[in-house]
Design a protein around this motif. Structure first.
Motif, short mmCIF file in Angstrom:
data_model
loop_
_atom_site.label_atom_id
_atom_site.label_comp_id
_atom_site.label_asym_id
_atom_site.label_seq_id
_atom_site.Cartn_x
_atom_site.Cartn_y
_atom_site.Cartn_z
N MET A 252 39.38 41.91 47.62
CA MET A 252 38.62 40.74 47.15
C MET A 252 39.50 39.82 46.31
N LEU A 253 40.24 40.40 45.38
CA LEU A 253 41.07 39.57 44.49
C LEU A 253 42.16 38.88 45.29
N PHE A 254 42.74 39.60 46.26
CA PHE A 254 43.78 39.03 47.11
C PHE A 254 43.23 37.83 47.87
N SER A 255 42.04 37.98 48.48
CA SER A 255 41.53 36.86 49.27
C SER A 255 41.10 35.71 48.37
N GLN A 256 40.69 36.04 47.13
CA GLN A 256 40.37 34.99 46.15
C GLN A 256 41.61 34.18 45.82
N MET A 257 42.73 34.90 45.70
CA MET A 257 44.00 34.24 45.41
C MET A 257 44.38 33.27 46.52
#
Lengths: 273, 284
Positions: A252-257
């Protein structure tokens, strides 16, 4: 005076209330994580800190098989739905409006129908063509519910596309395939990656459809936990669940980035214009 | 003609697989469900090719009607509770400073992406008779005997609200976020109280969000059979469990298919209502 007092009263609630809701959402997750480090076999009191469950979980064959299945299904369904979905999104961009509308609206059918209906529909279909539930049916079902989301995500990236770039590539002598690999794909890459992340999380998150698609040999980790809960669960399940929670958060954090990067590059582009 | 086809070929190759896939694994299976709902079950747990409306007639048996009303009631309670909890929360996010807003939304999304069986398993650990909450309460001397919290209807409702709350909050947040703040300033300047500003401006303007949030909560809530198993111990039957049983244990496929058709019809009616509300909003 009165207004001022009211404002003062208002402030703590606007902080306290969200905190309560977050507490409600996160406490069960934290409980799973905390008890994965517990020395006691029972998930009741925290008796002492240990990481032994993170080693012991490898001895639990059934659990590891289920975990491996979960990862395999997520991997294959993501790769296949991303390839098919990306091609479809690009193809739709070039298509004239009538067929385009039919296909785009049919993409919403699997999103709209209740999951349980989707699950039994596939179950009935596979049993009628004598395909027993297995890893194959699991992967097919996961591709089916991820595919529309990938197409929609990639399409939203293509929407702001300048068609003259493709024409330029073709005028300079690039063929369809080369134009796609050299021009189209690099441009839509952020959309493809977020589509892939979405497919991955959807696959890891799914319960209802997997429930109908998993055979006895191909159960997934969440389904395994569902079967174990009533009999009582040992902390190695918590350890494996913790890995899955952290994995999901990382995705999730990666795709948010990536999303953040897309927005930034968009802002930069519009700034130039 | 051939030249035109040649030009089209790559497009067909691109869209073809997805189109074919959706027909094979969405359209055809759904047609199977519709078809089976009009057939009769045989003694071996399969279906016979005899056309009948029996499974639809069976739906009107009192035991099934009771399960229906029970499920609709549970879903309604879930939706209303999610709205009551979610609305003020969505409002507070929408009014938060921009730099904080992003993280507040992200924190709502995170649990929503973690597999819900793992999260419900966390509740199971908390609520069990020999669970964390009972142990704490006894240790603090608040209660002397453990409370029966797990495997009750209340626990099922809790699990439902927990699982679906983000589905309610996100559309609510989007619609509250869209409100033009100058409208609120105008209302205040004209002497409207906080209460009447809310009732006459904020609430009507966020109606589409309330509706979208309700639908996105209500529809999935009908199918979440595993929550009533993990939190209710399968004591009370809901429509999701009933459908599941027809295909896995009771082996009455036509009845299960008919139940699924009912679920699809409920979904379509709600979607239709939603698009109507949406288009009314656009006109205004």
């Amino acid at each position: 005076m009165k207004l001022k007092r009211k404002l003062k009263e208002y402030k703590p609630i606007s902080v306290l209330y969200p905190c309560l809701v977050y507490l409600f959402l996160y406490v069960p997750i934290l409980v799973v994580i905390v008890f994965s480090f517990n020395t006691s076999r029972m998930n009741i009191v925290f008796e002492g800190f240990t990481v032994e469950w993170y080693f012991k979980m490898f001895e639990n064959r059934q659990l590891m098989d289920a975990f491996r299945n979960t990862l395999l299904v997520a991997f294959f369904s993501t790769v296949i739905s991303v390839i098919m979905g990306t091609l479809c999104a690009v193809g739709l961009y070039k298509l004239e409006s009538k067929i385009k509308n039919i296909i785009s609206s049919s993409l919403y059918i699997p999103i709209v129908i209740p999951e349980i209906v989707f699950g039994i529909a596939l179950l009935v279909f596979f049993s009628s063509v004598h395909l027993p539930t297995s890893m194959l049916t699991l992967i097919i079902s996961h591709i089916t519910f991820s595919l529309p989301f990938v197409v929609i995500t990639v399409r939203s990236r293509i929407a702001g596309f300048d068609p003259s770039i493709l024409e330029a590539a073709r005028d300079l002598g690039a063929g369809e395939f080369r134009t796609f690999m050299r021009v189209t794909l690099p441009m839509i890459m952020p959309g493809v990656i977020s589509g892939g992340m979405l497919a991955l999380t959807l696959s890891l998150d799914d319960v209802v459809i997997s429930f109908f698609m998993a055979g006895t040999e191909s159960t997934t980790l969440p389904l395994k936990i569902l079967g174990m809960v009533r009999k009582g669960v040992s902390p190695d399940v918590n350890a494996l669940s913790t890995l899955m929670i952290l994995g999901t958060i990382a995705i999730m954090l990666f795709s948010q980035m990536i999303q953040g990067k897309i927005e930034k590059s968009r802002e930069a582009h519009s700034g130039v214009e | 003609m051939i030249k035109k086809l040649g030009k089209k070929l790559p497009t067909i190759v691109m869209i073809g697989p997805t189109f074919f896939w959706l027909i094979l694994f969405v359209l055809i299976p759904l047609c199977y469900v519709i078809g089976i709902s009009f057939l009769t079950k045989n003694a071996y747990g399969g279906v016979d090719g005899i056309l009948s409306l029996q499974s639809y007639k069976d739906l009107f048996q009192s035991e099934y009607l009771k399960i229906f009303t029970g499920s609709l009631w549970l879903s309604l309670q879930t939706t209303i509770l999610c709205l009551i909890i979610g609305y003020p929360f969505a409002y507070l996010i929408a009014k938060a400073p921009a730099n904080r807003k992003k993280y507040m939304v992200l924190m709502i999304m995170l649990p929503f992406w973690i597999n819900s069986i793992i999260r419900i398993y966390g509740w199971n650990t908390l609520l069990r008779t020999e669970g964390v909450i009972n142990h704490l309460l006894i240790a603090l001397g608040i209660i002397s005997k453990p409370l029966e919290m797990l495997y009750t209807d209340g626990a099922v409702l809790l699990g439902m609200v927990y699982d679906l709350l983000p589905f309610t909050i996100l559309p609510l947040y989007t619609s509250i976020e869209k409100i033009d703040t100058s409208l609120l300033e105008a209302a205040r300047d004209l002497g409207a109280t906080k209460r009447s500003t809310f009732m006459k401006i904020i609430l009507p303007l966020t109606m589409p969000g309330i509706f979208a949030g309700s639908i996105q909560t209500f529809i999935p809530s009908l199918g979440l059979f595993y929550i009533s198993e993990m939190m209710g111990g399968g004591k009370t039957m809901y429509i999701g469990n009933l459908i599941k049983n027809q295909f896995l244990s009771a082996r009455n496929w036509p009845l299960g298919a008919a139940l699924s058709i009912i679920l699809i019809i409920i979904t379509l009616i709600l979607m239709k209502l939603y698009t109507r509300v949406g288009s009314l909003e656009d006109m205004a």
